[in-house]
Scaffold this motif. Structure first.
Motif, short mmCIF file in Angstrom:
data_model
loop_
_atom_site.label_atom_id
_atom_site.label_comp_id
_atom_site.label_asym_id
_atom_site.label_seq_id
_atom_site.Cartn_x
_atom_site.Cartn_y
_atom_site.Cartn_z
N ASP A 167 10.57 60.26 -52.85
CA ASP A 167 11.14 60.74 -54.11
C ASP A 167 10.10 61.56 -54.85
O ASP A 167 8.93 61.13 -54.97
N GLY A 208 18.43 63.93 -48.14
CA GLY A 208 17.76 63.81 -49.42
C GLY A 208 16.71 64.87 -49.68
O GLY A 208 16.04 64.84 -50.72
N HIS A 227 12.63 69.35 -53.31
CA HIS A 227 13.10 68.19 -54.08
C HIS A 227 13.43 67.06 -53.11
O HIS A 227 14.21 67.24 -52.17
N ASP A 229 15.04 63.41 -53.00
CA ASP A 229 15.87 62.46 -53.73
C ASP A 229 16.33 61.38 -52.77
O ASP A 229 17.27 61.57 -52.02
N ARG A 230 15.58 60.27 -52.77
CA ARG A 230 15.85 59.19 -51.82
C ARG A 230 15.89 59.76 -50.39
O ARG A 230 16.78 59.43 -49.59
#
Length: 401
Positions: A167, A208, A227, A229-230
């Motif tokens: 993350d 992700g 980016h 994200d998980r």
């Protein structure tokens, strides 16, 4: 635009006289001459930097030049990464096209951590594909709030039952949005500073991961913000030891720092060649620009700046390859690489600026070679260790002497 349009079909050839210096071996010289000959026929439309980079990777891979980015056991050209080969390649490529140099360099930098610390399965999966150009590599270290201060990175990697979860954000990532895989550095122990960073291989299709935020810069290169994200990774994504990422990142940058100096040197040599050619043919007040003593003095200054940068660049590469007393990873080599990167990038900026001034109004015309170089050189004083960081390295080394 086509790589460095020039009145002559292929522009001035990269110089080779410096190859006779004792820093290089015969196989380096032979490689350099082959590369100069190959580049004579290489013209790529660079109006779209991403398409052009893919094309350069394909051509460099097909011609075997990317084999110098990995060790022989994984399809490379030489038994181990060779700093002098990298220096020659980058100087010559940058003389022809900074974007060609960029495409080459990112293959080495992006896969360097896998070469240094990857397990056999990781090396077998990625390195041969890097050497052929079938996979494009990327190195993801910088963050919006963590550039030179690597230890302050905020991207987290949490261990899960399936593997790892990432993350956070990475930015200024070369080949971002077009790479097939990224070596990503993330905190695995947030309280441990630089000692709590680990490295991971993240395939471009990892769940992700978003690489769609491209960054436009003054000299077009494929850059993006990543980016996470998980972002889900397998157990086998970890490169090297847990919490060993900071040292691995520094070792990777150390290998390629002298080659950044070489890229700057190639650009400076090209600007100098353009300035000399222009001075000889530009008519002013009944004579050529070259007839003026002020022009001759300026060309002399440019020549000295280039030679000074060259000596430091070749010395650093030689130290890493050849000297058991001052080999890779020692304070002496780190200082030599810092001196080379500092001097070559700063001197190249000066040389290119002087070349542009010599062209007068034509120098700032979009499409002119020196105008292109003027934009290209600026980032080299920042990336892979800014000038200020190199000054700190050299100052601390002096105080410990």
């Amino acid at each position: 635009m086509v790589a460095f349009e020039h009145p002559h079909p292929h522009g001035p050839l990269a110089p080779t006289a410096h190859l006779e210096l004792p820093f290089f071996d015969d196989h380096h010289r032979a490689m350099a001459h082959r590369l100069v000959e190959w580049l004579k026929s290489q013209q790529v439309d660079e109006s779209d930097d991403r398409i052009a980079c893919r094309e350069w990777v394909r051509r460099l891979g097909d011609a075997g030049w990317l084999r110098y980015c990995v060790p022989q056991v994984h399809g490379g050209a030489l038994p181990a990464l060779d700093s002098r080969a990298l220096v020659i390649l980058r100087e010559t490529l940058a003389h022809h096209s900074p974007l060609a140099d960029f495409a080459f360099a990112m293959q080495g930098l992006g896969s360097g951590a896998i070469t240094l610390a990857g397990n056999p399965a990781q090396q077998a999966r990625y390195l041969p594909a890097v050497a052929t150009g079938h996979k494009i590599a990327a190195f993801a270290l910088s963050e919006p709030e963590a550039g030179s201060d690597v230890a302050s990175m905020a991207t987290r990697a949490l261990q899960t039952t399936e593997g790892w979860q990432l993350d956070g954000r990475k930015t200024w990532i070369s080949n971002g949005g077009m790479a097939d895989f990224y070596v990503v550095f993330a905190k695995t122990d947030p309280q441990a500073g630089a000692r709590g960073i680990s490295a991971f291989i993240v395939d471009a299709d990892a769940p992700g991961l978003d690489t769609s935020h491209h960054i436009a810069v003054m000299a077009p290169h494929p850059l993006a913000t990543l980016h996470f994200d998980r972002c889900s990774l397998g157990q086998d994504a970890l490169v090297g030891s847990l919490h060993g990422g900071f040292k691995l990142a520094m070792q990777t940058l150390d290998i390629f720092r002298a080659s950044v100096a070489a890229a700057a040197l190639g650009m400076a040599r090209r600007a100098f060649a353009e300035a000399v050619a222009h001075a000889k043919q530009r008519k002013m007040f009944g004579q050529t620009l070259a007839d003026f003593q002020l022009t001759q003095a300026r060309l002399g200054e440019m020549s000295a700046l280039i030679d000074a940068a060259a000596m430091l660049t070749y010395r650093a590469a030689w130290m890493r390859d050849c000297s058991s007393a001052n080999g890779a990873g020692t304070p002496a080599y780190t200082a030599a690489a810092a001196a080379a990167k500092l001097t070559a990038t700063e001197n190249a900026q000066k040389v290119i600026d002087m070349a542009l001034q010599m062209f007068g109004g034509r120098g700032v015309q979009v499409g002119n070679v020196v105008e292109h170089l003027y934009r290209d050189i600026r980032s080299l004083r920042i990336y892979e260790g800014a000038t200020e960081v190199q000054l700190l390295i050299l100052g601390k080394h002096a105080l410990k002497a």
